[in-house]
Design a protein around this motif. Sequence first.
Motif, PDB file in Angstrom:
ATOM      1  N   GLN A  76       0.811  -1.216   0.000  1.00 25.51           N
ATOM      2  CA  GLN A  76       0.000   0.000   0.000  1.00 25.51           C
ATOM      3  C   GLN A  76       0.848   1.270   0.000  1.00 25.51           C
ATOM      4  O   GLN A  76       0.314   2.371  -0.022  1.00 25.51           O
ATOM      5  CB  GLN A  76      -0.951   0.029   1.212  1.00 25.51           C
ATOM      6  CG  GLN A  76      -2.075  -0.984   1.148  1.00 25.51           C
ATOM      7  CD  GLN A  76      -1.629  -2.358   1.593  1.00 25.51           C
ATOM      8  OE1 GLN A  76      -0.704  -2.486   2.383  1.00 25.51           O
ATOM      9  NE2 GLN A  76      -2.273  -3.399   1.064  1.00 25.51           N
ATOM     10  N   GLY A  77       2.157   1.140   0.102  1.00 22.24           N
ATOM     11  CA  GLY A  77       3.043   2.299   0.072  1.00 22.24           C
ATOM     12  C   GLY A  77       3.381   2.857   1.439  1.00 22.24           C
ATOM     13  O   GLY A  77       3.883   3.971   1.556  1.00 22.24           O
ATOM     14  N   PHE A  78       3.133   2.091   2.520  1.00 21.60           N
ATOM     15  CA  PHE A  78       3.413   2.561   3.879  1.00 21.60           C
ATOM     16  C   PHE A  78       4.643   1.863   4.451  1.00 21.60           C
ATOM     17  O   PHE A  78       4.933   0.711   4.121  1.00 21.60           O
ATOM     18  CB  PHE A  78       2.223   2.269   4.801  1.00 21.60           C
ATOM     19  CG  PHE A  78       1.014   3.083   4.491  1.00 21.60           C
ATOM     20  CD1 PHE A  78       0.896   4.387   4.949  1.00 21.60           C
ATOM     21  CD2 PHE A  78      -0.019   2.551   3.727  1.00 21.60           C
ATOM     22  CE1 PHE A  78      -0.220   5.138   4.669  1.00 21.60           C
ATOM     23  CE2 PHE A  78      -1.143   3.298   3.438  1.00 21.60           C
ATOM     24  CZ  PHE A  78      -1.247   4.593   3.904  1.00 21.60           C
ATOM     25  N   TYR A  79       5.363   2.575   5.314  1.00 22.62           N
ATOM     26  CA  TYR A  79       6.448   1.969   6.080  1.00 22.62           C
ATOM     27  C   TYR A  79       6.493   2.622   7.463  1.00 22.62           C
ATOM     28  O   TYR A  79       5.917   3.671   7.688  1.00 22.62           O
ATOM     29  CB  TYR A  79       7.806   2.093   5.368  1.00 22.62           C
ATOM     30  CG  TYR A  79       8.363   3.491   5.289  1.00 22.62           C
ATOM     31  CD1 TYR A  79       9.271   3.956   6.236  1.00 22.62           C
ATOM     32  CD2 TYR A  79       7.990   4.362   4.271  1.00 22.62           C
ATOM     33  CE1 TYR A  79       9.786   5.234   6.167  1.00 22.62           C
ATOM     34  CE2 TYR A  79       8.503   5.639   4.187  1.00 22.62           C
ATOM     35  CZ  TYR A  79       9.396   6.074   5.144  1.00 22.62           C
ATOM     36  OH  TYR A  79       9.894   7.345   5.072  1.00 22.62           O
ATOM     37  N   LYS A  80       7.164   1.959   8.396  1.00 23.78           N
ATOM     38  CA  LYS A  80       7.263   2.464   9.771  1.00 23.78           C
ATOM     39  C   LYS A  80       8.453   3.390   9.900  1.00 23.78           C
ATOM     40  O   LYS A  80       9.578   3.010   9.596  1.00 23.78           O
ATOM     41  CB  LYS A  80       7.421   1.301  10.767  1.00 23.78           C
ATOM     42  CG  LYS A  80       6.240   0.356  10.802  1.00 23.78           C
ATOM     43  CD  LYS A  80       5.073   1.006  11.472  1.00 23.78           C
ATOM     44  CE  LYS A  80       3.946  -0.006  11.614  1.00 23.78           C
ATOM     45  NZ  LYS A  80       2.792   0.559  12.240  1.00 23.78           N
ATOM     46  N   GLY A  81       8.204   4.604  10.365  1.00 20.31           N
ATOM     47  CA  GLY A  81       9.268   5.568  10.612  1.00 20.31           C
ATOM     48  C   GLY A  81       9.785   5.419  12.035  1.00 20.31           C
ATOM     49  O   GLY A  81       9.663   4.355  12.643  1.00 20.31           O
ATOM     50  N   SER A  82      10.329   6.470  12.594  1.00 23.36           N
ATOM     51  CA  SER A  82      10.818   6.425  13.977  1.00 23.36           C
ATOM     52  C   SER A  82       9.783   7.057  14.910  1.00 23.36           C
ATOM     53  O   SER A  82       8.829   7.692  14.458  1.00 23.36           O
ATOM     54  CB  SER A  82      12.146   7.164  14.104  1.00 23.36           C
ATOM     55  OG  SER A  82      11.938   8.551  14.033  1.00 23.36           O
ATOM     56  N   ASN A  83       9.979   6.878  16.203  1.00 27.41           N
ATOM     57  CA  ASN A  83       9.093   7.517  17.179  1.00 27.41           C
ATOM     58  C   ASN A  83       9.797   8.681  17.882  1.00 27.41           C
ATOM     59  O   ASN A  83       9.438   9.063  18.986  1.00 27.41           O
ATOM     60  CB  ASN A  83       8.560   6.501  18.194  1.00 27.41           C
ATOM     61  CG  ASN A  83       9.649   5.847  19.023  1.00 27.41           C
ATOM     62  OD1 ASN A  83      10.830   6.082  18.815  1.00 27.41           O
ATOM     63  ND2 ASN A  83       9.253   5.006  19.956  1.00 27.41           N
TER      64      ASN A  83
END
Length: 127
Positions: A80-87
Amino acid sequence: MSDLQTSMAIAASGMRAQSTRLRHVAENIANADTPGYRRKTVSFETEYGGSGKVRTGPVQLDRSELKTIHDPSHPLADEQGFYKGSNVETVIESADSREAQRSYEANLKMFDQARQMSSSLLELLRK
């Protein structure tokens, strides 16, 4: 003289602890855009024996949710074009940095005052 040395040792332990905290804040800021990076935090503990000295506890990883970022061109993006960034929140890190810096400076002033007092005491004893 022992009390002055004790106060210098306590102030030095505070400076060491705050410099460790500043190092982790700098790491967090440097990795704010690194996908999957979790913010590092450090706590302070008093040393055993009632000396008044402080040390850093173990490094903890912030377990809050990682930001979900939509960028279909990113290599880590899913279907879907999503990825996990940082917090990492740079505003929080900046505030933590200022707090650690001011605490370091306060400990440095205490160390310097104790050093000046012990130096003055030695001069008086020489006369």
